[in-house]
Design a protein around this motif. Sequence first.
Motif, PDB file in Angstrom:
ATOM      1  N   ALA A 110       6.698  -6.691  -5.780  1.00 17.50           N
ATOM      2  CA  ALA A 110       5.660  -6.095  -6.622  1.00 17.50           C
ATOM      3  C   ALA A 110       4.618  -5.360  -5.797  1.00 17.50           C
ATOM      4  O   ALA A 110       4.230  -4.224  -6.116  1.00 17.50           O
ATOM      5  CB  ALA A 110       5.003  -7.192  -7.467  1.00 17.50           C
ATOM      6  N   ILE A 111       4.147  -5.990  -4.715  1.00 18.93           N
ATOM      7  CA  ILE A 111       3.121  -5.350  -3.891  1.00 18.93           C
ATOM      8  C   ILE A 111       3.744  -4.251  -3.032  1.00 18.93           C
ATOM      9  O   ILE A 111       3.084  -3.249  -2.707  1.00 18.93           O
ATOM     10  CB  ILE A 111       2.402  -6.408  -3.029  1.00 18.93           C
ATOM     11  CG1 ILE A 111       1.676  -7.407  -3.938  1.00 18.93           C
ATOM     12  CG2 ILE A 111       1.405  -5.760  -2.075  1.00 18.93           C
ATOM     13  CD1 ILE A 111       0.973  -8.528  -3.211  1.00 18.93           C
ATOM     14  N   GLY A 112       5.018  -4.408  -2.676  1.00 18.43           N
ATOM     15  CA  GLY A 112       5.698  -3.350  -1.930  1.00 18.43           C
ATOM     16  C   GLY A 112       5.733  -2.033  -2.706  1.00 18.43           C
ATOM     17  O   GLY A 112       5.640  -0.952  -2.110  1.00 18.43           O
ATOM     18  N   LEU A 113       5.846  -2.117  -4.023  1.00 18.52           N
ATOM     19  CA  LEU A 113       5.812  -0.893  -4.842  1.00 18.52           C
ATOM     20  C   LEU A 113       4.484  -0.168  -4.692  1.00 18.52           C
ATOM     21  O   LEU A 113       4.437   1.068  -4.672  1.00 18.52           O
ATOM     22  CB  LEU A 113       6.059  -1.243  -6.307  1.00 18.52           C
ATOM     23  CG  LEU A 113       7.469  -1.698  -6.686  1.00 18.52           C
ATOM     24  CD1 LEU A 113       7.513  -2.082  -8.164  1.00 18.52           C
ATOM     25  CD2 LEU A 113       8.483  -0.589  -6.399  1.00 18.52           C
ATOM     26  N   GLU A 114       3.390  -0.926  -4.587  1.00 19.17           N
ATOM     27  CA  GLU A 114       2.082  -0.300  -4.397  1.00 19.17           C
ATOM     28  C   GLU A 114       2.010   0.418  -3.058  1.00 19.17           C
ATOM     29  O   GLU A 114       1.456   1.531  -2.963  1.00 19.17           O
ATOM     30  CB  GLU A 114       0.990  -1.372  -4.483  1.00 19.17           C
ATOM     31  CG  GLU A 114      -0.398  -0.930  -4.045  1.00 19.17           C
ATOM     32  CD  GLU A 114      -0.996   0.176  -4.911  1.00 19.17           C
ATOM     33  OE1 GLU A 114      -2.008   0.779  -4.486  1.00 19.17           O
ATOM     34  OE2 GLU A 114      -0.465   0.437  -6.016  1.00 19.17           O
ATOM     35  N   ALA A 115       2.568  -0.198  -2.011  1.00 21.40           N
ATOM     36  CA  ALA A 115       2.575   0.456  -0.702  1.00 21.40           C
ATOM     37  C   ALA A 115       3.362   1.761  -0.745  1.00 21.40           C
ATOM     38  O   ALA A 115       2.944   2.775  -0.169  1.00 21.40           O
ATOM     39  CB  ALA A 115       3.156  -0.491   0.346  1.00 21.40           C
ATOM     40  N   LEU A 116       4.493   1.752  -1.430  1.00 18.77           N
ATOM     41  CA  LEU A 116       5.306   2.969  -1.537  1.00 18.77           C
ATOM     42  C   LEU A 116       4.601   4.035  -2.360  1.00 18.77           C
ATOM     43  O   LEU A 116       4.698   5.234  -2.073  1.00 18.77           O
ATOM     44  CB  LEU A 116       6.669   2.631  -2.167  1.00 18.77           C
ATOM     45  CG  LEU A 116       7.574   1.712  -1.349  1.00 18.77           C
ATOM     46  CD1 LEU A 116       8.865   1.441  -2.106  1.00 18.77           C
ATOM     47  CD2 LEU A 116       7.875   2.316   0.005  1.00 18.77           C
ATOM     48  N   TRP A 117       3.887   3.623  -3.386  1.00 17.77           N
ATOM     49  CA  TRP A 117       3.165   4.573  -4.234  1.00 17.77           C
ATOM     50  C   TRP A 117       2.087   5.302  -3.426  1.00 17.77           C
ATOM     51  O   TRP A 117       1.861   6.500  -3.612  1.00 17.77           O
ATOM     52  CB  TRP A 117       2.539   3.828  -5.410  1.00 17.77           C
ATOM     53  CG  TRP A 117       1.792   4.710  -6.369  1.00 17.77           C
ATOM     54  CD1 TRP A 117       0.470   5.064  -6.318  1.00 17.77           C
ATOM     55  CD2 TRP A 117       2.328   5.384  -7.505  1.00 17.77           C
ATOM     56  NE1 TRP A 117       0.142   5.894  -7.347  1.00 17.77           N
ATOM     57  CE2 TRP A 117       1.268   6.108  -8.106  1.00 17.77           C
ATOM     58  CE3 TRP A 117       3.593   5.432  -8.089  1.00 17.77           C
ATOM     59  CZ2 TRP A 117       1.447   6.859  -9.259  1.00 17.77           C
ATOM     60  CZ3 TRP A 117       3.766   6.188  -9.239  1.00 17.77           C
ATOM     61  CH2 TRP A 117       2.703   6.890  -9.810  1.00 17.77           C
ATOM     62  N   ARG A 118       1.417   4.570  -2.518  1.00 20.18           N
ATOM     63  CA  ARG A 118       0.331   5.156  -1.749  1.00 20.18           C
ATOM     64  C   ARG A 118       0.837   5.999  -0.574  1.00 20.18           C
ATOM     65  O   ARG A 118       0.104   6.843  -0.054  1.00 20.18           O
ATOM     66  CB  ARG A 118      -0.578   4.051  -1.203  1.00 20.18           C
ATOM     67  CG  ARG A 118      -1.273   3.253  -2.279  1.00 20.18           C
ATOM     68  CD  ARG A 118      -1.987   2.045  -1.662  1.00 20.18           C
ATOM     69  NE  ARG A 118      -3.014   2.447  -0.715  1.00 20.18           N
ATOM     70  CZ  ARG A 118      -4.273   2.687  -1.042  1.00 20.18           C
ATOM     71  NH1 ARG A 118      -4.650   2.576  -2.311  1.00 20.18           N
ATOM     72  NH2 ARG A 118      -5.151   3.031  -0.128  1.00 20.18           N
ATOM     73  N   ALA A 119       2.056   5.746  -0.132  1.00 20.95           N
ATOM     74  CA  ALA A 119       2.567   6.407   1.073  1.00 20.95           C
ATOM     75  C   ALA A 119       2.927   7.870   0.804  1.00 20.95           C
ATOM     76  O   ALA A 119       3.254   8.257  -0.321  1.00 20.95           O
ATOM     77  CB  ALA A 119       3.786   5.661   1.598  1.00 20.95           C
ATOM     78  N   ASP A 120       2.854   8.669   1.851  1.00 17.14           N
ATOM     79  CA  ASP A 120       3.313  10.057   1.755  1.00 17.14           C
ATOM     80  C   ASP A 120       4.828  10.081   1.563  1.00 17.14           C
ATOM     81  O   ASP A 120       5.542   9.193   2.041  1.00 17.14           O
ATOM     82  CB  ASP A 120       2.945  10.825   3.027  1.00 17.14           C
ATOM     83  CG  ASP A 120       1.439  10.912   3.226  1.00 17.14           C
ATOM     84  OD1 ASP A 120       0.718  10.895   2.211  1.00 17.14           O
ATOM     85  OD2 ASP A 120       0.989  10.973   4.387  1.00 17.14           O
TER      86      ASP A 120
END
Length: 491
Positions: free
Chosen positions: A195-205
């Motif tokens: 779940a939190i990994g999705l947030e990291a991917l969303w923020r990444a270039d």
Amino acid sequence: MTIAASLPIARAQRNLAPLCLAAASFLLLLVSGDSLLHDPDTLWQIKVGQWILDHRTVPWTDLYSLTRQNEVWLSTSWLSQVLFATTFAWWGWAGPVVLTAAAIAVAMALLLAFLQRHLDLPYALVFCLLAMTLAAPHLLARPHVLALPVMVAWSGALMDAADRGRAPSFLLLPLMALWANLHGGFVLGLALVGAIGLEALWRADAPRRLTLAMQWAAFGLGALAASCCTPYGIDTLLGAARILSLGKSFSVIAEWRPADFSAFSPFAGALLGLLGLALMRGLTLSPPRVLLILSTTWMALAHVRSIESFGVLVPLVLAQPLSGWIRPAADAPRSLRMAAGAPAAMVAAAIVLGSASATVAFATHHAFAFSTAQTPVAAVDALIAHKAARIFNSYGFGGYLIVRDIRPFVDGRSELYGEQFLMDYFAAEDGRDVSGLLRMLDENRIEATLLTADSPAAQILDHIKGWKRVYADNIAVVHVRDDQAEAPSSG
């Protein structure tokens, strides 16, 4: 002092707010320590811990139940049980109280430390106090509380990695191994990786997303492997799965029931506050953060046991977005710091030593006692006097029967008994299925019953031929079959 004076000013200005909050929380919980001893599960947790210490192994089959003898049962909280048993053996009930209070205090300190990375101290403290209030009904001397600081550390570290647009460090994996040995709730930690990994991917270039996704996937696999670093190995996951497969029986176990909004509660206030926060100025969150909050809210609505997770996870998810949305207080420092050059380490040591001294002084003069409502001492004495061995008991009395070396009909290890058994049992004990009650008594060759004073089943047995009330007080009622009964007595 010479060494301290040579340190950089930034190091001397240590943040003491988490330590102060930990000390205050610990002392508050210590003074009200008897309230931590209100759950019958604590009794059998200590009993299992003593067995593990005596035999130097963990149980694989049931050791205590009347109705599930020798069936598969894995103690997924074995390390917590050993800790409780060890502290109880050394210091009596003061041991589990101090251990539980310390775990809660560390969890609150960690939560404040993570929140202060984005929020000023007053706002971070409000969230911490809210988390403590929401968790209060479930703050008991049980394994989930010992795992609470690990949950906060794991969740906060994952969220911090996502905020920075990075993958978590593999140095976090020992936390998952510790969590898996302390409590079966580690499955939440595994779910948070995705779940939190999705947030990291969303923020990444966009160019970094594939690499970052592979790093988070590798970390997730590492976390899964770490969760199996227990005496049970991969069977640890199967033990946790059995708890999650109880289905409809969740609705009849108090801590697994849905949240009740018939009266105002701190959880209702938190939900309304969260809604008001979103509506007042239109706080905008990324889709993964929204998904995290919605999932955590649904868990808390479905099971009151998950409200404490709501109190921890929602502030961690909101902290970074709120950092640019809430205007800092004009005179509020970002954290409680010592003045430049002051011996902050000495102050921290004084706080720790003062708390330890207060603990010793209070525990020496205060005799902690387990809740009498969960310990029907006189009623069990009456059962022993009647030489009853096969006993039908109320759910909350199972832990005390185990302590008295009497096999209970049912106890708090709900995963051992399964969904259908629990549904049938509660229907019988609640008086909703009288024929089912009589069938259970006959099929299991029950010789006596130990029921709460207000149990519908106890009232029914007063009018059933072949059963006779032989003992009653304001805690428990004892019935035996007529051919074993003596003159009734009351406490």
